[in-house]
Design a protein around this motif. Structure first.
Motif, PDB file in Angstrom:
ATOM      1  N   LEU A  81       9.385   9.554  18.718  1.00 43.47           N
ATOM      2  CA  LEU A  81       9.947   8.363  19.365  1.00 43.47           C
ATOM      3  C   LEU A  81       9.679   7.089  18.558  1.00 43.47           C
ATOM      4  N   PRO A 138      12.086  -0.247  19.163  1.00 39.31           N
ATOM      5  CA  PRO A 138      11.221   0.758  18.555  1.00 39.31           C
ATOM      6  C   PRO A 138      11.614   2.200  18.900  1.00 39.31           C
ATOM      7  N   LEU A 139      12.035   2.433  20.135  1.00 35.00           N
ATOM      8  CA  LEU A 139      12.320   3.815  20.536  1.00 35.00           C
ATOM      9  C   LEU A 139      13.791   4.148  20.357  1.00 35.00           C
ATOM     10  N   PHE A 161      17.039   5.868  17.556  1.00 37.72           N
ATOM     11  CA  PHE A 161      17.380   6.571  16.325  1.00 37.72           C
ATOM     12  C   PHE A 161      18.641   5.972  15.717  1.00 37.72           C
ATOM     13  N   LYS A 183      17.993  -3.302  12.695  1.00 36.60           N
ATOM     14  CA  LYS A 183      17.012  -3.714  13.691  1.00 36.60           C
ATOM     15  C   LYS A 183      17.381  -3.172  15.053  1.00 36.60           C
ATOM     16  N   LYS A 184      16.576  -2.285  15.505  1.00 38.59           N
ATOM     17  CA  LYS A 184      16.788  -1.725  16.827  1.00 38.59           C
ATOM     18  C   LYS A 184      15.447  -1.690  17.519  1.00 38.59           C
ATOM     19  N   ARG A 223      10.753   5.336  13.631  1.00 38.01           N
ATOM     20  CA  ARG A 223      11.327   4.218  12.872  1.00 38.01           C
ATOM     21  C   ARG A 223      10.412   2.997  12.832  1.00 38.01           C
ATOM     22  N   SER A 224       9.821   2.682  13.983  1.00 37.91           N
ATOM     23  CA  SER A 224       8.967   1.489  13.970  1.00 37.91           C
ATOM     24  C   SER A 224       7.705   1.735  13.148  1.00 37.91           C
TER      25      SER A 224
END
Lengths: 215, 283
Positions: free
Chosen positions: B155, A98-99, A101, A95-96, B158-159
């Motif tokens: 960007l 949204p922006l 890597f 869990k990080k 991942r989400s």
């Protein structure tokens, strides 16, 4: 003070059907709770309310836990699992914001968890190419990789054979004993429920009785 | 009419401005459209792209009818419709699929009525695209929108991946699902609206579905699917462009047919390879 989940007079309806009616309950840190009862009695719905996916129609819910992992019911009808490799699904658990890597540490963690749950050899396979038990282990790895303090599982063992179910519940028991993770699990199986420290029994007339095991 | 010089040396095309523009447009669109296609299909909403390309068409028709710039009208109309789709999907999940069909019909009906008011037969070029007559405004708009969309895709990779896998789990993790999903829809509709002005709604539907079908068959992961789809559309786009130019065919149509042809070849090759593998395993 220890963390708690407190629901007060919770009701919930889907369009016109009332699923949960005026339920009050309390779950404490370190509990291993089973939600059991017949289909359509609001087990999954209450789990979703605790996970903040649904808002109760009336009543209030207080949830002190910050690191929550939720495992939804596996529904292959939706077919959106097609295009994911096992590794990709496990990596979603990190869990990080949204922006961002994945860095080296994250990748090492993903690898470790895949080995831990015995899916490392499958990491390049597509999710729809592996067996039901392997799929469930993959999704569990996704849930556990963030080291949650609250784990919400909606029928993690549905459709699996006896041994695989045993395996999954042994893993949950270990997690509960060693890391003191608070776990809430929706389940139909008597053996599974007996591993839990408490259970909440949902009935058709929307009453919920809370029971403690004597251990 | 077949131009002998074109057949002998299709690379001659590069000495013309319009050819270079068409070439760049194809590369840019092959980079971004398959990405969008893959995500929409893993969300289970592959119809969205088709619907949006038709709403862009309706926007263009409005623009032509009122005598304004079609590009602006198609962007506005498309973004509004995409948000409407998103709203329906959230509010009435059971009616999500049907609401797409309704918006698509509405857009097509509107287009049908408005084409009468469009001067000349310019409208056809928006249906099938006219890659060799791209004007500078459209060209620059496309470059900006595609670069913006690629930056966004990287960007938010991942989400977006997490969202297309399981929205409920994202909600439980505290992601703002509605916001992220709306941003995604807006970017998608922006790309499709701008692309529709250049390549027409036919080529959009093609680029969003044909390479995706190939990737669904061959890829082992989401990332792999995106790479395969992009590569497949770049290759078929360029080959289609050269064939179309050499034989003076309609470029959009030539690209679509080329990519469908490659899809069939790839399916057959995959089928035969699987059979051989099966036989080897059996013996």
């Amino acid at each position: 003070m220890s963390k708690r989940i407190v629901g007060t007079n919770i009701s919930f309806s889907y369009e016109n059907t009332k699923v949960i009616d005026d339920v009050t309950f309390e779950i404490n840190e370190g509990d291993f709770v089973a939600f059991c009862g017949q289909n359509g009695t609001g087990k999954s719905t209450l789990l979703k309310i605790i996970a903040k996916i649904n808002k109760p129609t009336s009543g209030t819910i207080r949830n002190d836990f910050k690191k929550v992992s939720y495992l939804s019911q596996l529904n292959m009808n939706k077919k959106n699992f097609f295009l994911f490799s096992v590794e990709e699904i496990v990596s979603l658990g990190i869990k990080k914001a949204p922006l961002s890597f994945l860095n080296k540490d994250n990748k090492a963690k993903i690898e470790a968890w895949m080995k831990n749950l015995n899916i490392y050899d499958l990491r390049k396979k597509r999710f729809d190419e592996i067996s039901g038990g392997e799929q469930e282990r993959t999704r569990l790895a996704e849930c556990l990789i963030s080291e949650p303090d609250l784990l919400l599982l909606d029928e993690p063992s549905s459709g699996l054979d006896f041994n695989t179910r045993q395996e999954i519940f042994d893993l949950l028991e270990k997690l509960h004993n060693e890391k003191k993770t608070t776990i809430i699990v929706v389940s139909h199986d008597k053996d599974e429920i007996s591993k839990c420290s408490r259970f909440m029994h949902f009935t058709n007339n929307m009453g919920i009785e809370v029971n403690h095991h004597h251990d | 009419m077949i131009n002998a010089v074109n057949i002998l040396n299709p690379f001659m095309g590069f000495s013309y401005d319009f050819f270079i523009k068409a070439f760049v447009c194809i590369i840019l669109l092959s980079l971004i459209l398959p990405f969008i296609g893959i995500r929409l299909s893993s969300k289970g909403f592959s119809m969205v792209a088709d619907t949006l390309s038709h709403t862009s068409l309706a926007g263009i028709a409005i623009g032509l009818a009122v005598g304004g710039m079609p590009l602006i009208y198609s962007i506005i109309f498309s973004v509004v419709c995409s948000l409407l789709i998103e709203f329906f999907r959230r509010k009435f999940p059971k009616l999500a699929e049907i609401s797409l069909a309704i918006i698509l019909c509405f857009a097509l009906g509107l287009t049908g009525i408005l084409t009468k008011f469009a001067p000349g037969n310019r409208f056809e070029s928006y249906l099938f695209g006219s890659l060799f007559t791209v004007n500078n405004v459209e060209f620059i708009a496309l470059i900006f929108v595609v670069i913006f969309a690629i930056v966004y895709e990287v960007l938010f990779y991942r989400s977006n991946l997490a969202l297309s896998f399981n929205e409920d789990e994202c909600k439980a993790n505290g992601l703002n699902v509605i916001l992220l999903s709306s941003i995604d829809t807006i970017v998608t509709s922006l790309v499709i609206a701008v692309a529709c002005n250049i390549v027409g709604s036919l080529l959009i539907t093609c680029f969003i579905s044909v390479p995706v079908a190939l990737a669904l068959k061959l890829a082992k992961s989401n990332k792999g699917a995106m790479l395969i789809a992009s590569l497949a559309s770049i290759v078929s786009g360029i080959i289609g462009l050269f064939i179309g130019y050499a034989f003076s065919l309609h470029i959009g149509g030539s690209i679509v047919l080329t990519s469908v042809f490659f899809l069939i070849i790839a399916f057959l090759a995959n089928f035969i390879a699987n059979k051989r593998r099966g036989r080897r395993a059996a013996s």
